[in-house]
Design an enzyme around this catalytic site. Structure first.
Site, PDB file in Angstrom:
ATOM      1  N   CYS A  70      33.063  -3.866  -6.966  1.00  0.00           N
ATOM      2  CA  CYS A  70      33.682  -3.769  -7.869  1.00  0.00           C
ATOM      3  C   CYS A  70      35.029  -3.431  -7.424  1.00  0.00           C
ATOM      4  O   CYS A  70      36.187  -3.145  -6.629  1.00  0.00           O
ATOM      5  CB  CYS A  70      33.353  -2.325  -8.060  1.00  0.00           C
ATOM      6  SG  CYS A  70      33.677  -1.346  -9.319  1.00  0.00           S
ATOM      7  N   CYS A  74      38.309   3.491  -6.543  1.00  0.00           N
ATOM      8  CA  CYS A  74      37.150   5.250  -5.871  1.00  0.00           C
ATOM      9  C   CYS A  74      36.921   5.166  -4.628  1.00  0.00           C
ATOM     10  O   CYS A  74      35.657   5.023  -4.323  1.00  0.00           O
ATOM     11  CB  CYS A  74      35.894   5.380  -6.981  1.00  0.00           C
ATOM     12  SG  CYS A  74      36.024   3.908  -8.818  1.00  0.00           S
ATOM     13  N   CYS A  77      33.584   5.539  -2.717  1.00  0.00           N
ATOM     14  CA  CYS A  77      32.068   4.520  -3.365  1.00  0.00           C
ATOM     15  C   CYS A  77      32.250   3.046  -2.227  1.00  0.00           C
ATOM     16  O   CYS A  77      33.097   2.207  -2.157  1.00  0.00           O
ATOM     17  CB  CYS A  77      32.517   4.298  -4.775  1.00  0.00           C
ATOM     18  SG  CYS A  77      31.103   3.081  -6.221  1.00  0.00           S
ATOM     19  N   CYS A 114      17.388   5.115 -15.162  1.00  0.00           N
ATOM     20  CA  CYS A 114      19.005   4.764 -15.482  1.00  0.00           C
ATOM     21  C   CYS A 114      19.440   3.831 -14.696  1.00  0.00           C
ATOM     22  O   CYS A 114      18.950   3.439 -13.578  1.00  0.00           O
ATOM     23  CB  CYS A 114      19.292   6.017 -14.855  1.00  0.00           C
ATOM     24  SG  CYS A 114      20.860   5.974 -14.881  1.00  0.00           S
ATOM     25  N   CYS A 145      18.645   5.248 -19.565  1.00  0.00           N
ATOM     26  CA  CYS A 145      19.963   5.607 -19.057  1.00  0.00           C
ATOM     27  C   CYS A 145      21.015   4.279 -18.803  1.00  0.00           C
ATOM     28  O   CYS A 145      20.812   4.035 -18.164  1.00  0.00           O
ATOM     29  CB  CYS A 145      20.391   6.733 -18.583  1.00  0.00           C
ATOM     30  SG  CYS A 145      22.034   7.217 -17.645  1.00  0.00           S
ATOM     31  N   CYS A 205      25.620  12.278 -20.727  1.00  0.00           N
ATOM     32  CA  CYS A 205      25.474  12.165 -19.508  1.00  0.00           C
ATOM     33  C   CYS A 205      26.617  12.159 -18.711  1.00  0.00           C
ATOM     34  O   CYS A 205      27.563  11.221 -18.048  1.00  0.00           O
ATOM     35  CB  CYS A 205      24.626  11.243 -18.617  1.00  0.00           C
ATOM     36  SG  CYS A 205      24.032  12.227 -16.291  1.00  0.00           S
ATOM     37  N   ARG A 277      21.521  18.016 -13.385  1.00  0.00           N
ATOM     38  CA  ARG A 277      20.682  17.190 -12.306  1.00  0.00           C
ATOM     39  C   ARG A 277      21.297  16.877 -11.624  1.00  0.00           C
ATOM     40  O   ARG A 277      22.530  17.418 -10.330  1.00  0.00           O
ATOM     41  CB  ARG A 277      20.808  15.366 -12.476  1.00  0.00           C
ATOM     42  CG  ARG A 277      20.160  14.367 -11.827  1.00  0.00           C
ATOM     43  CD  ARG A 277      19.928  13.213 -12.038  1.00  0.00           C
ATOM     44  NE  ARG A 277      19.574  13.483 -13.736  1.00  0.00           N
ATOM     45  CZ  ARG A 277      20.138  12.957 -15.146  1.00  0.00           C
ATOM     46  NH1 ARG A 277      21.371  12.475 -14.315  1.00  0.00           N
ATOM     47  NH2 ARG A 277      19.503  13.065 -16.055  1.00  0.00           N
TER      48      ARG A 277
HETATM   49  N1  SAM Z   1      30.619   1.668 -12.351  1.00  0.00           N
HETATM   50  C1  SAM Z   1      30.455   3.056 -13.088  1.00  0.00           C
HETATM   51  C2  SAM Z   1      31.619   3.712 -13.429  1.00  0.00           C
HETATM   52  O1  SAM Z   1      32.395   4.466 -11.788  1.00  0.00           O
HETATM   53  O2  SAM Z   1      31.300   4.407 -13.967  1.00  0.00           O
HETATM   54  C3  SAM Z   1      29.074   3.074 -12.992  1.00  0.00           C
HETATM   55  C4  SAM Z   1      28.032   3.407 -11.506  1.00  0.00           C
HETATM   56  S1  SAM Z   1      29.083   4.309 -10.263  1.00  0.00           S
HETATM   57  C5  SAM Z   1      28.635   3.982  -8.769  1.00  0.00           C
HETATM   58  C6  SAM Z   1      28.268   5.820 -10.988  1.00  0.00           C
HETATM   59  C7  SAM Z   1      28.995   7.058 -10.422  1.00  0.00           C
HETATM   60  O3  SAM Z   1      28.512   7.462  -9.294  1.00  0.00           O
HETATM   61  C8  SAM Z   1      30.970   8.001 -10.173  1.00  0.00           C
HETATM   62  O4  SAM Z   1      31.362   7.966 -10.885  1.00  0.00           O
HETATM   63  C9  SAM Z   1      29.653   8.827  -8.906  1.00  0.00           C
HETATM   64  O5  SAM Z   1      30.320  10.312  -9.705  1.00  0.00           O
HETATM   65  C10 SAM Z   1      28.384   8.501  -8.405  1.00  0.00           C
HETATM   66  N2  SAM Z   1      29.282   8.202  -6.934  1.00  0.00           N
HETATM   67  C11 SAM Z   1      29.169   7.174  -6.455  1.00  0.00           C
HETATM   68  N3  SAM Z   1      29.425   6.545  -5.262  1.00  0.00           N
HETATM   69  C12 SAM Z   1      29.203   8.260  -4.201  1.00  0.00           C
HETATM   70  C13 SAM Z   1      28.594   8.808  -2.864  1.00  0.00           C
HETATM   71  N4  SAM Z   1      28.809   7.762  -2.365  1.00  0.00           N
HETATM   72  N5  SAM Z   1      28.766   9.824  -3.399  1.00  0.00           N
HETATM   73  C14 SAM Z   1      28.514  10.611  -5.067  1.00  0.00           C
HETATM   74  N6  SAM Z   1      28.085  10.259  -5.462  1.00  0.00           N
HETATM   75  C15 SAM Z   1      28.618   8.491  -6.068  1.00  0.00           C
HETATM   76  C1  DTB Z   2      25.146  10.156 -10.740  1.00  0.00           C
HETATM   77  O1  DTB Z   2      26.364  10.950 -11.360  1.00  0.00           O
HETATM   78  N1  DTB Z   2      25.137   9.946  -9.785  1.00  0.00           N
HETATM   79  C2  DTB Z   2      24.162   8.630  -9.841  1.00  0.00           C
HETATM   80  C3  DTB Z   2      24.093   7.919 -10.382  1.00  0.00           C
HETATM   81  N2  DTB Z   2      24.821   9.222 -11.947  1.00  0.00           N
HETATM   82  C4  DTB Z   2      24.527   6.365 -10.996  1.00  0.00           C
HETATM   83  C5  DTB Z   2      24.942   7.508  -8.638  1.00  0.00           C
HETATM   84  C6  DTB Z   2      24.887   8.359  -7.649  1.00  0.00           C
HETATM   85  C7  DTB Z   2      25.695   7.024  -5.965  1.00  0.00           C
HETATM   86  C8  DTB Z   2      25.179   7.733  -4.926  1.00  0.00           C
HETATM   87  C9  DTB Z   2      26.404   6.134  -3.718  1.00  0.00           C
HETATM   88  C10 DTB Z   2      25.217   5.164  -4.375  1.00  0.00           C
HETATM   89  O2  DTB Z   2      23.832   4.941  -3.450  1.00  0.00           O
HETATM   90  O3  DTB Z   2      25.716   4.191  -3.896  1.00  0.00           O
HETATM   91 FE1  SF4 Z   3      33.568   0.734  -9.109  1.00  0.00          FE
HETATM   92 FE2  SF4 Z   3      32.151   2.788  -7.529  1.00  0.00          FE
HETATM   93 FE3  SF4 Z   3      34.165   3.184  -8.838  1.00  0.00          FE
HETATM   94 FE4  SF4 Z   3      32.098   2.778 -10.668  1.00  0.00          FE
HETATM   95  S1  SF4 Z   3      32.234   4.608  -8.823  1.00  0.00           S
HETATM   96  S2  SF4 Z   3      34.027   2.163 -10.651  1.00  0.00           S
HETATM   97  S3  SF4 Z   3      31.340   1.248  -9.036  1.00  0.00           S
HETATM   98  S4  SF4 Z   3      34.517   1.931  -7.184  1.00  0.00           S
END
Ligand code: SAM
Ligand code: DTB
Ligand code: SF4
Length: 338
Positions: A70, A74, A77, A114, A145, A205, A277
């Site tokens: 990506c 963030c 992430c 989802c 979702c 959501c 959730r």
């Molecule tokens: N890329 C898209 C976005 O960011 O909108 C969708 C997937 S993204 C992984 C969805 C959500 O997962 C993020 O907005 C964040 O709130 C959550 N998330 C990602 N990494 C995480 C982590 N290490 N711990 C907890 N929540 C996480």
């Molecule tokens: C949300 O709020 N949490 C989920 C889902 N929406 C997509 C994602 C959590 C991701 C946790 C880190 C991972 O497994 O990569």
């Molecule tokens: Fe990309 Fe992760 Fe940010 Fe979603 S949360 S936009 S997958 S870097």
């Protein structure tokens, strides 16, 4: 004589927005956070019982349909290409692979499926594939979702047309803490996408992450933002940061588990009819903290041994926990289309 003006008599969108913003001022949300723990949980449980069967839990299963690579930054992430986390960029999954996972999730009792993609925003040609996945999930009789990043004009309508029930797009944290975590898209971009989703008739959501080094006031700021959305989200995922080596937030001071429980309780009180959730971070939590989260009004979990790239409790352990607590999974309510 002073006159009270109701919400519907306020004419301009900006004035309406300002009035809605007063519904849950940050100070009022912070007062909830500051209540004695037992008072807070008692209030949250009362609100919960007024709106839901307190024994019922929604089981939602997650699948990463496009992992890693990506372009965004963030700080939490593991899928951001710029961090060395060991997550490899993969192509989008084939339709059959996704539907096989959805069928398995349904067999295990999940009612919502989802699909997550590591995109800044979906390209139109990607969306075609996602639409087919949504149609397939709906044909299984599950709620669908998706979380695909920011949406352009017209994309939410296409997803709605395919049958998407919910779109997940998180605000992640309070506006004043946001720039510590993400720099490649701003808070307004997120609010715009949420508007597009709602206007297309898809349920919202939207939640956030705690344990990223924010203060209690900033946690209250996140909940206030969510609760003041008009209307507030249908589903509210509360994630506890899963710390992944290689991400900037690896090594952040974890929050006290009871502070996580408080966050759930405050979400329940301020958004009484939302599905709250308990999302990422359950594996590190233990049964007692999870039980307290249910008491605080959480009524949905991610179910299955994987989130997107990180682990989640085993489905068997979750079933055993629900049984131990005398709780049960929400049943599938939709018709299975033939
Ligand atoms: N890329 C898209 C976005 O960011 O909108 C969708 C997937 S993204 C992984 C969805 C959500 O997962 C993020 O907005 C964040 O709130 C959550 N998330 C990602 N990494 C995480 C982590 N290490 N711990 C907890 N929540 C996480
Ligand atoms: C949300 O709020 N949490 C989920 C889902 N929406 C997509 C994602 C959590 C991701 C946790 C880190 C991972 O497994 O990569
Ligand atoms: Fe990309 Fe992760 Fe940010 Fe979603 S949360 S936009 S997958 S870097």
């Amino acid at each position: 004589m002073s006159q009270t003006i109701t919400f519907h008599e306020v004419s301009t969108p900006a004035a309406r927005k300002a009035m809605v913003a007063q519904r849950w001022p940050v100070d009022k949300v912070l007062e909830l956070f500051n209540l004695p723990f037992n008072d807070l949980l008692f209030r949250a449980q009362q609100v919960h019982r007024e709106n839901f069967d307190p024994q019922e839990i929604e089981l939602a299963t997650l699948l990463s349909i496009k992992t890693g690579g990506c372009p965004e930054d963030c700080g939490y992430c593991p899928q951001a290409a710029r961090y060395d986390t060991g997550v490899k960029a993969q192509k989008m999954l084939e339709l059959e692979t996704v539907l096989a996972a959805a069928r398995k999730a349904k067999e295990h009792g999940a009612t919502r499926f989802c699909m997550g993609a590591a995109w800044r925003s979906p390209k139109d040609r990607d969306l075609e594939h996602v639409e087919a996945m949504v149609r397939g999930v709906k044909e299984l009789g599950m709620e669908a979702c998706a979380t695909l990043g920011m949406l352009e004009d017209g994309q939410a309508e296409r997803l709605k047309e395919a049958g998407l029930d919910y779109y997940n797009h998180n605000l992640d944290t309070a506006p004043e803490f946001y720039n510590n975590i993400i720099h490649t898209r701003d808070y307004e971009n997120r609010l715009d996408t949420l508007d597009k989703v709602r206007n297309a008739g898809i349920k919202v959501c939207c939640g956030g992450i705690v344990g990223m080094g924010e203060s209690r006031r900033q946690r209250a700021g996140l909940i206030a933002q969510l609760a003041n959305l008009d209307p507030y989200p249908d589903s509210v995922p509360i994630n506890n940061l899963v710390q992944v080596e290689g991400t900037p937030l690896h090594g952040a001071e974890p929050i006290d588990p009871l502070e996580f429980v408080r966050t759930v309780a405050v979400a329940r009180i301020t958004m009484p009819t939302a599905r709250v959730r308990m999302s990422a971070g359950r594996r590190e939590m233990g049964e007692s903290v999870q039980a307290l989260c249910f008491l605080a009004g959480a009524n949905s979990i991610f179910y299955g041994d994987k989130l997107l790239t990180t682990g989640n409790p085993d489905a068997d352990a979750d079933s055993a926990l629900l049984e131990k607590l005398g709780m049960h999974a929400k049943h599938v309510t939709q018709e299975v289309k033939c």
